[in-house]
Scaffold this motif. Structure first.
Motif, PDB file in Angstrom:
ATOM      1  N   GLN A 242       8.264   9.678  -1.230  1.00 33.44           N
ATOM      2  CA  GLN A 242       7.469   8.875  -1.966  1.00 33.44           C
ATOM      3  C   GLN A 242       8.119   7.598  -2.486  1.00 33.44           C
ATOM      4  OE1 GLN A 242       4.550   7.747  -1.855  1.00 33.44           O
ATOM      5  NE2 GLN A 242       3.077   9.138  -3.182  1.00 33.44           N
TER       6      GLN A 242
ATOM      7  N   ILE B 207       7.191   3.588  -1.726  1.00 31.06           N
ATOM      8  CA  ILE B 207       7.167   2.773  -2.510  1.00 31.06           C
ATOM      9  C   ILE B 207       8.059   1.375  -2.380  1.00 31.06           C
ATOM     10  CG2 ILE B 207       7.296   2.109  -5.006  1.00 31.06           C
ATOM     11  CD1 ILE B 207       6.458   5.250  -5.697  1.00 31.06           C
TER      12      ILE B 207
ATOM     13  N   PHE C 237       6.157   1.817 -10.741  1.00 35.42           N
ATOM     14  CA  PHE C 237       5.056   1.088 -10.779  1.00 35.42           C
ATOM     15  C   PHE C 237       5.082   0.226 -12.011  1.00 35.42           C
ATOM     16  CE2 PHE C 237       2.879   4.602  -8.190  1.00 35.42           C
ATOM     17  CZ  PHE C 237       3.246   4.204  -6.786  1.00 35.42           C
TER      18      PHE C 237
ATOM     19  N   PRO D 194      -0.694   8.649  -5.601  1.00 31.80           N
ATOM     20  CA  PRO D 194       0.761   8.567  -5.257  1.00 31.80           C
ATOM     21  C   PRO D 194       1.625   9.616  -5.918  1.00 31.80           C
ATOM     22  CG  PRO D 194       0.300   6.781  -6.945  1.00 31.80           C
ATOM     23  CD  PRO D 194      -0.980   7.427  -6.571  1.00 31.80           C
TER      24      PRO D 194
ATOM     25  N   GLN E  36      -1.012   8.679  -0.177  1.00 29.20           N
ATOM     26  CA  GLN E  36      -0.327   9.877  -0.475  1.00 29.20           C
ATOM     27  C   GLN E  36       0.455  10.858   0.441  1.00 29.20           C
ATOM     28  OE1 GLN E  36      -3.881  12.297  -2.028  1.00 29.20           O
ATOM     29  NE2 GLN E  36      -2.546  14.077  -2.470  1.00 29.20           N
TER      30      GLN E  36
ATOM     31  N   THR F 148       0.762  -1.309   0.043  1.00 32.50           N
ATOM     32  CA  THR F 148      -0.061  -0.012   0.049  1.00 32.50           C
ATOM     33  C   THR F 148       0.853   1.175  -0.052  1.00 32.50           C
ATOM     34  OG1 THR F 148      -1.540  -1.268   1.298  1.00 32.50           O
ATOM     35  CG2 THR F 148      -1.917   1.163   1.217  1.00 32.50           C
ATOM     36  N   VAL F 149       0.575   2.051  -1.077  1.00 28.44           N
ATOM     37  CA  VAL F 149       1.465   3.493  -1.077  1.00 28.44           C
ATOM     38  C   VAL F 149       0.090   4.485  -0.751  1.00 28.44           C
ATOM     39  CG1 VAL F 149       2.544   5.052  -2.456  1.00 28.44           C
ATOM     40  CG2 VAL F 149       3.081   2.570  -2.620  1.00 28.44           C
TER      41      VAL F 149
ATOM     42  N   VAL G 274      -3.590   1.773  -9.204  1.00 25.06           N
ATOM     43  CA  VAL G 274      -3.434   3.467  -8.974  1.00 25.06           C
ATOM     44  C   VAL G 274      -4.589   4.172  -9.009  1.00 25.06           C
ATOM     45  CG1 VAL G 274      -1.779   5.399  -9.687  1.00 25.06           C
ATOM     46  CG2 VAL G 274      -0.876   3.001  -9.977  1.00 25.06           C
TER      47      VAL G 274
ATOM     48  N   ALA H 138      -2.105   2.030  -4.720  1.00 26.79           N
ATOM     49  CA  ALA H 138      -1.531   3.223  -4.389  1.00 26.79           C
ATOM     50  C   ALA H 138      -2.653   4.534  -4.716  1.00 26.79           C
ATOM     51  CB  ALA H 138      -0.361   3.566  -5.624  1.00 26.79           C
TER      52      ALA H 138
END
Length: 241
Positions: A151, A155, A187, A171, A93, A90-91, A199, A168
């Protein structure tokens, strides 16, 4: 992969509401297939973040069926959820890095939580930092990193366990256009190694950067399928700069 291959995620008539409010997601049905790249888009308030919460098991739906990796996750005992979550990267913001830990230790955190011995941690973490172009910043703390660097650490942390699914949430929302493309390339590279990628983005310009990517569009909590994302797609082409 064949047209009849089972998906790794299946939603069937899923609905979600918070409290007594109207549903934020209504009758959502789709399948995510192995090795595919999906964009989830829609206006602010359309339900993108709520759908992602269901995907990374932070929320349970009010109705409908969700299967992940061949299991019904709605009836899954809570004791089994941590093992499922380790299969999902999980990414966020807002990065959610641990401020007092170095970039290296932030990336290493999932491996240490999983019980990997320290001698086995160093190489995969070093390799992952090199992959995201931050091997020279391994000892830096988040406050000394730029937004794009933070960021990329996030990732690296999300994918250090080689997840089957990466989710994501906006992101690229806090970085400039050049960094957004660099993140998207990461990605794309991960997807080509076999990870299914989702995404969420409001940036329509990004949707054209991954050829044959699949667009899932939310509108007031309902899902449309403008590029055939709900059926098995063809293999993608090359990343476009």
């Amino acid at each position: 992969m064949t047209a009849g291959e089972a998906g790794i995620v299946q939603f069937d008539n899923v609905g979600l509401r918070y409290g007594a409010d109207r549903e934020v997601l209504s009758d959502v049905s789709f399948t995510l297939f192995p090795g595919c790249f999906y964009f989830l888009t829609g206006a602010s308030g359309a339900g993108k973040t709520s759908l992602l919460k269901l995907l990374y098991l932070a929320q349970r739906p009010g109705r409908g069926m969700i299967r992940m990796f061949g299991q019904d996750v709605i009836t899954l005992p809570r004791s089994r959820l941590p093992a499922f979550r380790r299969r999902i990267g999980t990414v966020f913001q807002d990065f959610r890095l641990v401020p007092h830990l170095s970039a290296f230790d932030n990336v290493a955190l999932p491996l240490r939580i999983a019980g990997m011995d320290e001698a086995s941690v160093r190489k995969p973490v070093a390799d992952m930092l090199e992959w995201v172009g931050l091997d020279h910043r391994a000892e830096a703390r988040p406050e000394t990193l730029s937004g794009g660097e933070q960021q990329r650490v996030a990732i690296a942390r999300a994918v250090i366990t080689r997840p089957q699914l990466l989710v994501a949430d906006e992101p690229t929302g806090n970085v400039d256009p050049d960094m957004a493309l660099k993140l998207l390339r990461l990605f794309d590279s991960l997807n080509r190694l076999g990870t299914t990628v989702v995404v969420a983005t409001h940036d329509v310009h990004l949707l054209r950067k991954v050829p044959e990517s699949l667009i899932m569009r939310l509108d007031k909590g309902r899902l449309s399928d403008p590029t055939g994302a709900l059926r098995y797609p063809p293999r993608r082409g090359s990343f476009e700069a």
